[in-house]
Design an enzyme around this catalytic site. Structure first.
Site, PDB file in Angstrom:
ATOM      1  N   THR A 163      -8.295   2.405 -12.529  1.00  0.00           N
ATOM      2  CA  THR A 163      -6.898   2.135 -12.835  1.00  0.00           C
ATOM      3  C   THR A 163      -6.790   0.744 -13.449  1.00  0.00           C
ATOM      4  O   THR A 163      -7.454  -0.201 -13.011  1.00  0.00           O
ATOM      5  CB  THR A 163      -5.986   2.322 -11.608  1.00  0.00           C
ATOM      6  OG1 THR A 163      -4.628   2.106 -12.026  1.00  0.00           O
ATOM      7  CG2 THR A 163      -6.312   1.376 -10.466  1.00  0.00           C
ATOM      8  N   GLU A 164      -5.962   0.645 -14.501  1.00  0.00           N
ATOM      9  CA  GLU A 164      -5.945  -0.560 -15.335  1.00  0.00           C
ATOM     10  C   GLU A 164      -5.618  -1.829 -14.558  1.00  0.00           C
ATOM     11  O   GLU A 164      -6.009  -2.919 -14.952  1.00  0.00           O
ATOM     12  CB  GLU A 164      -4.886  -0.439 -16.452  1.00  0.00           C
ATOM     13  CG  GLU A 164      -5.066   0.695 -17.413  1.00  0.00           C
ATOM     14  CD  GLU A 164      -4.273   1.915 -16.972  1.00  0.00           C
ATOM     15  OE1 GLU A 164      -4.640   2.524 -15.938  1.00  0.00           O
ATOM     16  OE2 GLU A 164      -3.311   2.265 -17.652  1.00  0.00           O
ATOM     17  N   ASN A 165      -4.868  -1.679 -13.477  1.00  0.00           N
ATOM     18  CA  ASN A 165      -4.470  -2.888 -12.755  1.00  0.00           C
ATOM     19  C   ASN A 165      -5.573  -3.434 -11.863  1.00  0.00           C
ATOM     20  O   ASN A 165      -5.348  -4.422 -11.176  1.00  0.00           O
ATOM     21  CB  ASN A 165      -3.191  -2.643 -11.950  1.00  0.00           C
ATOM     22  CG  ASN A 165      -3.315  -1.495 -10.991  1.00  0.00           C
ATOM     23  OD1 ASN A 165      -3.777  -0.408 -11.358  1.00  0.00           O
ATOM     24  ND2 ASN A 165      -2.937  -1.711  -9.749  1.00  0.00           N
ATOM     25  N   GLY A 166      -6.759  -2.827 -11.885  1.00  0.00           N
ATOM     26  CA  GLY A 166      -7.897  -3.517 -11.290  1.00  0.00           C
ATOM     27  C   GLY A 166      -8.577  -2.870 -10.108  1.00  0.00           C
ATOM     28  O   GLY A 166      -9.011  -3.577  -9.189  1.00  0.00           O
ATOM     29  N   SER A 225     -10.918  -5.412 -16.305  1.00  0.00           N
ATOM     30  CA  SER A 225     -10.450  -4.029 -16.314  1.00  0.00           C
ATOM     31  C   SER A 225     -10.378  -3.480 -17.732  1.00  0.00           C
ATOM     32  O   SER A 225     -10.807  -2.348 -18.004  1.00  0.00           O
ATOM     33  CB  SER A 225      -9.075  -3.947 -15.651  1.00  0.00           C
ATOM     34  OG  SER A 225      -8.653  -2.607 -15.580  1.00  0.00           O
TER      35      SER A 225
END
Lengths: 243, 222
Positions: B47-50, B89
């Site tokens: 997931t892009e937020n890490g 990320s």
């Protein structure tokens, strides 16, 4: 060296009008809500700071934190990737009446521009946004047969960041996905102001697990029981919070 | 007319994800793909937020709002999970480290162009990670209804809405068919057995090509 300040008010006391402020967090995760509300308190008391440019992934939710900065009329421009949220009514109104300017940046480009700002790289090329409306006016170059868009670094005068642990020298750790943009923003700001759940003596954080080295941090204030923005938003809370 | 439900489209897309693959699922409909991995296969979700290797949503009341996905929904961690900052990320995204990204679409064109972030100049624009995700994953697959709510084709010669990425899509899973994009053409790979070639062509805004037999698209009731 001891970077601690005595309280939230002192931490945000010298943020001037017109500066660029990076604010860590992705949604509620990592949102330094106590620092933001301290800035709002100062504005209520003094009328300053104002005309701020904010950098965050989002543009505020409900009537708290970043949204409350906009609602108080302190914000001139927002640089973000995704201004939508569960309740983006404050930003939406400010955008529609033209009082706040929006610079929309793809999320990964936003992160890399901030990283570049902290790393002394004035521009870089990325495949993101090639051939789209968000690449308009930007130089495009071909490398090894593919086209890439030139993006510029992004720096700030101030970063407001929420950490889990700090030591007195400014070494930081974060909690889970609350890390998000914060380590990058610490690097890209002239003055990084951190609220940490706990401040330890130097040596209190194992050097092997430091995420942000203290060289990127200027001020630390302990907020032992930080509120979670998402909890506040879901409860319908608004700035100023009731004591 | 027969067509697959969203769950069934997600199921079909999930069958093509290998065990151990690194996968990003777009916000919303694509998140369903995670539910339909074949038994014994475990993709690692990014997931892009890490977060790498997050799991399903926690029980109500167990949410930790520092542990969320890109859609800002609460998630859990699986053994072997890792946290990282946003620059790392998106290095995973653009750097070619993800095996597949599965995204939604407003429109897909036969040249691989994708429009999935903006329906035009009205309203407040928001892009998030959409433009990043279409570059760098080894495969960019789309899951979508074959036509719009008004019955208009979503698979077109050229996109009419603002583009998310140019020439980025490699496969489309629709409510009627599985279609690859190769050399600027839609290649029909699978279709619902109840649907004739002419019928599916009528619902498609660009020519469907074949370079071999078209397999039956068979999906369980879900």
């Amino acid at each position: 060296m001891d970077k601690r300040v005595t309280g939230l008010a002192e931490a945000v006391a010298d943020i001037e009008d017109g500066v660029t402020v990076m604010i860590g967090g992705f949604g509620g995760a990592g949102s330094p809500i106590e620092l933001i509300h301290a800035l709002l308190d100062r504005h209520r008391a003094t009328g300053h700071p104002r005309d701020l440019t904010l950098v965050n992934n989002n543009a505020g939710n409900g009537h708290l934190g970043l949204a409350a900065l906009i609602e108080a009329g302190m914000v001139r421009k927002i640089i973000c990737s995704f201004p939508r949220s569960a309740d983006a009514s404050v930003f939406n109104a400010a955008y529609r009446d033209g009082s706040v300017e929006l610079e929309l940046v793809p999320q990964g480009t936003l992160a890399e521009r901030i990283r570049a700002g902290g790393a002394g790289i004035p521009a870089f090329y990325t495949p993101t946004s090639v051939g789209t409306d968000l690449a308009r006016g930007k130089p495009v170059a071909e490398f090894d047969g593919r086209r890439y868009v030139q993006e510029r670094w992004l720096k700030a005068d101030v970063a407001l960041v929420k950490a889990e642990l700090a030591d007195t020298q400014g070494n930081l750790t974060y909690r889970m996905a609350a890390r998000n943009f914060s380590p990058l923003m610490c690097m890209a700001a002239t003055q990084t102001i951190v609220q940490a759940r706990r401040i330890l003596a130097a040596g209190g954080i194992d050097p092997e697990v430091v995420v942000t080295p203290g060289i990127f941090v200027q001020k630390i204030v302990e907020v032992a029981s930080p509120v979670q923005e998402e909890d506040l938003a879901r409860a319908g809370a608004a700035y100023p919070l009731e004591a | 007319m027969d067509k697959l439900s969203n769950n069934q489209i997600a199921w079909r897309a999930a069958q093509d994800i290998a065990d151990g693959a690194y996968v990003n699922l777009g916000i919303g409909f694509p998140e369903k793909v995670a539910q339909y991995q074949p038994p014994g296969r475990h993709a690692i979700f990014h997931t892009e937020n890490g977060i790498l290797n997050f799991g399903e949503a926690p029980a109500p009341g167990e949410e930790d709002w520092d542990l969320i996905n890109a859609g800002k929904k609460a998630v859990t961690l699986r053994p072997g999970a890792a946290f990282f900052h946003h620059a790392d990320s998106f290095a995973m995204v653009r750097g070619g480290h993800l095996d597949v990204a599965i995204l939604g679409a407003y429109e897909v064109a036969e040249n691989g162009d994708l429009a999935n972030w903006s329906t035009g100049p009205k309203g407040v624009p928001a892009v998030g990670g959409a433009m990043d995700l279409v570059h760098g994953a080894k495969r960019v697959a789309i899951i979508t209804d074959h036509v719009t709510k008004d019955g208009q084709p979503k698979l077109l010669r050229r996109c009419t809405l603002p583009l998310t990425g140019v020439g980025c899509v490699t496969r489309v899973y629709t409510s009627l068919a599985v279609i690859d994009i190769a050399d600027g053409r839609f290649m029909l790979r699978e279709k619902l057995p109840s649907l004739g070639l002419e019928a599916i062509q009528r619902l498609t805004g660009a020519e469907l090509h074949r370079d071999g037999p078209v397999a039956d698209l068979i999906v369980p009731e879900l």
